[in-house]
Design a protein around this motif. Sequence first.
Motif, PDB file in Angstrom:
ATOM      1  N   LEU A  59      71.694 -36.995  29.679  1.00 25.13           N
ATOM      2  CA  LEU A  59      72.683 -36.349  30.607  1.00 25.13           C
ATOM      3  C   LEU A  59      73.470 -37.389  31.561  1.00 25.13           C
ATOM      4  CD1 LEU A  59      70.513 -33.466  31.787  1.00 25.13           C
ATOM      5  CD2 LEU A  59      72.313 -33.033  30.007  1.00 25.13           C
ATOM      6  N   VAL A 105      68.644 -38.841  32.602  1.00 27.78           N
ATOM      7  CA  VAL A 105      69.499 -38.619  33.479  1.00 27.78           C
ATOM      8  C   VAL A 105      70.451 -39.848  34.321  1.00 27.78           C
ATOM      9  CG1 VAL A 105      70.089 -36.908  35.577  1.00 27.78           C
ATOM     10  CG2 VAL A 105      68.357 -36.512  33.783  1.00 27.78           C
ATOM     11  N   GLU A 140      65.640 -41.357  35.219  1.00 29.21           N
ATOM     12  CA  GLU A 140      66.805 -40.995  36.222  1.00 29.21           C
ATOM     13  C   GLU A 140      67.506 -42.232  37.030  1.00 29.21           C
ATOM     14  OE1 GLU A 140      65.926 -37.525  38.638  1.00 29.21           O
ATOM     15  OE2 GLU A 140      67.776 -37.497  39.435  1.00 29.21           O
ATOM     16  N   HIS A 164      69.517 -42.049  41.514  1.00 28.67           N
ATOM     17  CA  HIS A 164      69.143 -40.674  42.354  1.00 28.67           C
ATOM     18  C   HIS A 164      69.539 -40.730  43.697  1.00 28.67           C
ATOM     19  CE1 HIS A 164      66.179 -38.318  44.443  1.00 28.67           C
ATOM     20  NE2 HIS A 164      65.467 -37.847  43.250  1.00 28.67           N
ATOM     21  N   VAL A 200      62.702 -44.507  37.556  1.00 30.72           N
ATOM     22  CA  VAL A 200      63.857 -43.897  38.629  1.00 30.72           C
ATOM     23  C   VAL A 200      64.303 -44.916  39.515  1.00 30.72           C
ATOM     24  CG1 VAL A 200      64.049 -42.213  40.649  1.00 30.72           C
ATOM     25  CG2 VAL A 200      62.202 -41.514  38.658  1.00 30.72           C
ATOM     26  N   TYR A 256      59.763 -31.463  25.013  1.00 30.70           N
ATOM     27  CA  TYR A 256      60.934 -32.808  25.499  1.00 30.70           C
ATOM     28  C   TYR A 256      59.950 -33.906  25.029  1.00 30.70           C
ATOM     29  CZ  TYR A 256      63.829 -29.470  28.040  1.00 30.70           C
ATOM     30  OH  TYR A 256      64.399 -28.418  28.354  1.00 30.70           O
ATOM     31  N   PHE A 276      56.951 -34.414  27.884  1.00 31.31           N
ATOM     32  CA  PHE A 276      57.671 -35.722  28.244  1.00 31.31           C
ATOM     33  C   PHE A 276      56.796 -36.787  27.814  1.00 31.31           C
ATOM     34  CE2 PHE A 276      57.760 -32.390  31.868  1.00 31.31           C
ATOM     35  CZ  PHE A 276      59.024 -32.222  31.500  1.00 31.31           C
ATOM     36  N   HIS A 278      53.797 -36.777  29.932  1.00 29.72           N
ATOM     37  CA  HIS A 278      54.571 -38.483  30.710  1.00 29.72           C
ATOM     38  C   HIS A 278      53.775 -39.405  30.360  1.00 29.72           C
ATOM     39  CE1 HIS A 278      55.393 -35.147  33.748  1.00 29.72           C
ATOM     40  NE2 HIS A 278      56.575 -35.675  33.864  1.00 29.72           N
ATOM     41  N   ARG A 291      50.561 -39.394  32.365  1.00 31.56           N
ATOM     42  CA  ARG A 291      51.092 -40.814  32.681  1.00 31.56           C
ATOM     43  C   ARG A 291      50.250 -41.768  32.394  1.00 31.56           C
ATOM     44  NH1 ARG A 291      51.097 -37.797  36.947  1.00 31.56           N
ATOM     45  NH2 ARG A 291      52.825 -36.566  37.605  1.00 31.56           N
ATOM     46  N   PRO A 307      66.872 -30.932  35.947  1.00 27.06           N
ATOM     47  CA  PRO A 307      66.835 -31.049  34.459  1.00 27.06           C
ATOM     48  C   PRO A 307      65.552 -31.082  33.943  1.00 27.06           C
ATOM     49  CG  PRO A 307      68.264 -32.889  35.379  1.00 27.06           C
ATOM     50  CD  PRO A 307      67.700 -32.084  36.619  1.00 27.06           C
ATOM     51  N   TYR A 308      65.174 -30.737  32.864  1.00 26.76           N
ATOM     52  CA  TYR A 308      64.240 -30.676  31.771  1.00 26.76           C
ATOM     53  C   TYR A 308      62.954 -30.354  32.670  1.00 26.76           C
ATOM     54  CZ  TYR A 308      67.630 -33.055  29.191  1.00 26.76           C
ATOM     55  OH  TYR A 308      68.763 -33.261  28.377  1.00 26.76           O
ATOM     56  N   THR A 309      63.149 -30.077  33.832  1.00 28.33           N
ATOM     57  CA  THR A 309      61.534 -29.598  34.323  1.00 28.33           C
ATOM     58  C   THR A 309      61.021 -28.168  33.698  1.00 28.33           C
ATOM     59  OG1 THR A 309      61.587 -30.514  36.442  1.00 28.33           O
ATOM     60  CG2 THR A 309      60.746 -28.232  36.609  1.00 28.33           C
ATOM     61  N   ALA A 334      63.583 -33.369  38.687  1.00 24.72           N
ATOM     62  CA  ALA A 334      63.728 -33.635  37.041  1.00 24.72           C
ATOM     63  C   ALA A 334      62.337 -33.828  36.585  1.00 24.72           C
ATOM     64  CB  ALA A 334      64.860 -34.738  36.576  1.00 24.72           C
ATOM     65  N   PHE A 335      62.157 -33.333  35.262  1.00 23.18           N
ATOM     66  CA  PHE A 335      60.859 -33.808  34.426  1.00 23.18           C
ATOM     67  C   PHE A 335      59.624 -33.434  35.241  1.00 23.18           C
ATOM     68  CE2 PHE A 335      64.171 -37.318  34.106  1.00 23.18           C
ATOM     69  CZ  PHE A 335      64.420 -37.074  32.930  1.00 23.18           C
ATOM     70  N   CYS A 336      59.664 -32.348  36.073  1.00 24.79           N
ATOM     71  CA  CYS A 336      58.433 -31.764  36.541  1.00 24.79           C
ATOM     72  C   CYS A 336      57.679 -31.031  35.561  1.00 24.79           C
ATOM     73  CB  CYS A 336      58.740 -31.272  37.941  1.00 24.79           C
ATOM     74  SG  CYS A 336      59.130 -32.472  39.044  1.00 24.79           S
ATOM     75  N   ARG A 396      59.683 -34.172  43.942  1.00 25.05           N
ATOM     76  CA  ARG A 396      60.468 -34.938  43.400  1.00 25.05           C
ATOM     77  C   ARG A 396      60.071 -35.261  41.880  1.00 25.05           C
ATOM     78  NH1 ARG A 396      60.895 -37.340  48.533  1.00 25.05           N
ATOM     79  NH2 ARG A 396      62.919 -37.678  49.376  1.00 25.05           N
ATOM     80  N   SER A 397      60.798 -35.976  41.212  1.00 23.84           N
ATOM     81  CA  SER A 397      60.778 -36.123  39.615  1.00 23.84           C
ATOM     82  C   SER A 397      59.580 -36.569  39.262  1.00 23.84           C
ATOM     83  CB  SER A 397      61.795 -36.758  39.118  1.00 23.84           C
ATOM     84  OG  SER A 397      61.594 -38.292  39.241  1.00 23.84           O
ATOM     85  N   HIS A 398      59.167 -36.175  37.948  1.00 31.23           N
ATOM     86  CA  HIS A 398      57.976 -36.448  37.237  1.00 31.23           C
ATOM     87  C   HIS A 398      56.724 -36.145  37.662  1.00 31.23           C
ATOM     88  CE1 HIS A 398      61.200 -39.452  36.069  1.00 31.23           C
ATOM     89  NE2 HIS A 398      60.831 -39.388  34.784  1.00 31.23           N
TER      90      HIS A 398
END
Lengths: 254, 254, 254
Positions: A10, A28, A46, A49, A73, B26, B44, B71, B89, C25-27, C43-45, C69-71
């Motif tokens: 994206l 992203v 990402e 941000h 990120v 994803y 992820f 992740h 992760r 996105p993608y969460t 995103a990505f969560c 926040r993301s991930h």
Amino acid sequence: MAPRIHPTALIDAAATLADDVSVGPYTVIHGNVRLGAGTVVGAFCELGHPRLGGAGDRPLVIGDHSLIRSHSVFYEGSCFGQGLNTGHRVTVREGTIAGDHLQLGTLCDVQGDCRFGHYSRLHSNVHIGQGSTVGDYVWLFPYVVLTNDPHPPSEVRLGVTVEDYAVVATMTVVLPGVTIGSGALVAAHSAVAKNVAPDTVVAGAPAAFVRNADEIRLKDGSGRRAYPWRRHFHRGYLPAAVQAWIAEFGAAQP
Amino acid sequence: MAPRIHPTALIDAAATLADDVSVGPYTVIHGNVRLGAGTVVGAFCELGHPRLGGAGDRPLVIGDHSLIRSHSVFYEGSCFGQGLNTGHRVTVREGTIAGDHLQLGTLCDVQGDCRFGHYSRLHSNVHIGQGSTVGDYVWLFPYVVLTNDPHPPSEVRLGVTVEDYAVVATMTVVLPGVTIGSGALVAAHSAVAKNVAPDTVVAGAPAAFVRNADEIRLKDGSGRRAYPWRRHFHRGYLPAAVQAWIAEFGAAQP
Amino acid sequence: MAPRIHPTALIDAAATLADDVSVGPYTVIHGNVRLGAGTVVGAFCELGHPRLGGAGDRPLVIGDHSLIRSHSVFYEGSCFGQGLNTGHRVTVREGTIAGDHLQLGTLCDVQGDCRFGHYSRLHSNVHIGQGSTVGDYVWLFPYVVLTNDPHPPSEVRLGVTVEDYAVVATMTVVLPGVTIGSGALVAAHSAVAKNVAPDTVVAGAPAAFVRNADEIRLKDGSGRRAYPWRRHFHRGYLPAAVQAWIAEFGAAQP
């Protein structure tokens, strides 16, 4: 060559991607991002941000031929020279300015308002507190933390300075306001509470002088000196830098 | 049973998925990946990531009934037995060979060219340097780091060895070339600079002998010995192994 | 205002999103999740992740005006008050109960069955073992680990307690069953093996008494006392709390 962008990435129409950029799946990229030529971005990243309370209107500039691995990120408002190379899951907050060929290992956490010179290398899971200054050709090993608050929590910020060619080994904390001198070596699992003189070795918690760095010998049977490390470790550096180091120390000098 | 693949997962047609594999949203799976029967991959993830300069042509083999949480990133060129179980992760670089039922906690970072035996368990955020060797039934607790370079940076690699049943507690650094003997216990927040004898306890920085492991008593009011831990801790192990341990030590022996 | 949900977010129809929720996105959001009004998810969560062997049928409740926040990954069966604020890549396992305005920094790893009061702040990469109890207005700095097993591995769980206003500095391990008293300060790179008295400073491995906390002066030229920190550090707290602190200590008292 046209950008190679995965169809699931994206990418804001306002982002600037130079020639031959590659972007992985599901990544992203916000409109404030500028990616240099030949840069590769992995999956699930990402970039650009917005900072807290920010509009996402400050640029994130990544130099040519960089590699940002997956799940990373990067915030707006930072600038990296060419050849940035990251591991996976790197976080870089706003206000970071870096020279060329910075390496940030997997899980590195750069808190923002930091400065990095050229060719410094952070291994996995290094934490760089706000206001840190890292010179050229510095090495920070896994789980090193550079702090900045002398009496937490407070509004006082005393950033750490790590000078050129210095090495901080694994699981070491550098306390606020400390300067690690050029070419110094901080042993693993240390807590550094006062300045470290150039080309010395310190160890312990609190860290204390152990010896001069050039007294350590390589454990490769050669008997050569292990420090300054640029005597013998040349992988990944520019030929011009390596040639200067060889001229400085001699090619096979013990 | 057919694979249960989320429609947003991106799975290369050349990847091999055995019966009853599940892949979350994803997630990206490259063509060099072979997933064993009943294996579950979370969201992820990226499996089969090419190594630096590699073509992505070496296999990544994950044994049957494994669980890879969200992740996570696994590189090409590694092989895991059945029952691999990871947290979120996790990063595993190329050249890792593992036995059955390895556990890798959230945020673990395996740098590659490592060996793991059977049933070893790494808790969160353990860092395994290149060239490490971990035996069977080993426990590594959060933020343990196994290093490998005796005078960083250099081209010398002296991997750490952790023998069967050994336990390394939280926030400990093991220095290059060290062997942690079978059944030994390294206390939390230690820096281990020399070999640890089997079935002993060491602590401190640098770590020094404290006592024999079998002198520690369980803090559960039973008065039983806490080590060897296989006297009393059996959760998640095969009945055959547990029966052998009971035969070795007695079921209720103090 | 309608939820602002990115079209690539995967939100189970059974999830409950209050007014003005935003999802990046993608969460992925499971059906057992309840997000309070005005909450923002990056995103990505993955929110509402089933626990091991669980059916994903316990609620995950996130209070109003939170920011994840993301991930990040949150499991089912936890409950957070309003104003939760996380960094990137946070993991929270099941059974966590938290008050209002908890902050969890980037890479924090909360292992579950924990309690947090109001307004506590965990910086990056803090690891909270199962069964920990954290009070109100606590500060835990990067790479702090709260442990719980006195002789790992075992089935004994002795959680750590950190009382109100206490501060634990970077890279410190708190050993099982320890209580850090109200207003105490644990210096960086310590290993805390016994209880810490309120309003005292301890340091070292094992950590020992250094001085009373109120003997430390701010390094800002003011000569004011640095502790209790609520004398001078007020950023981000409710005006009512800050006014109470000023009334307690005086606005400009040294």
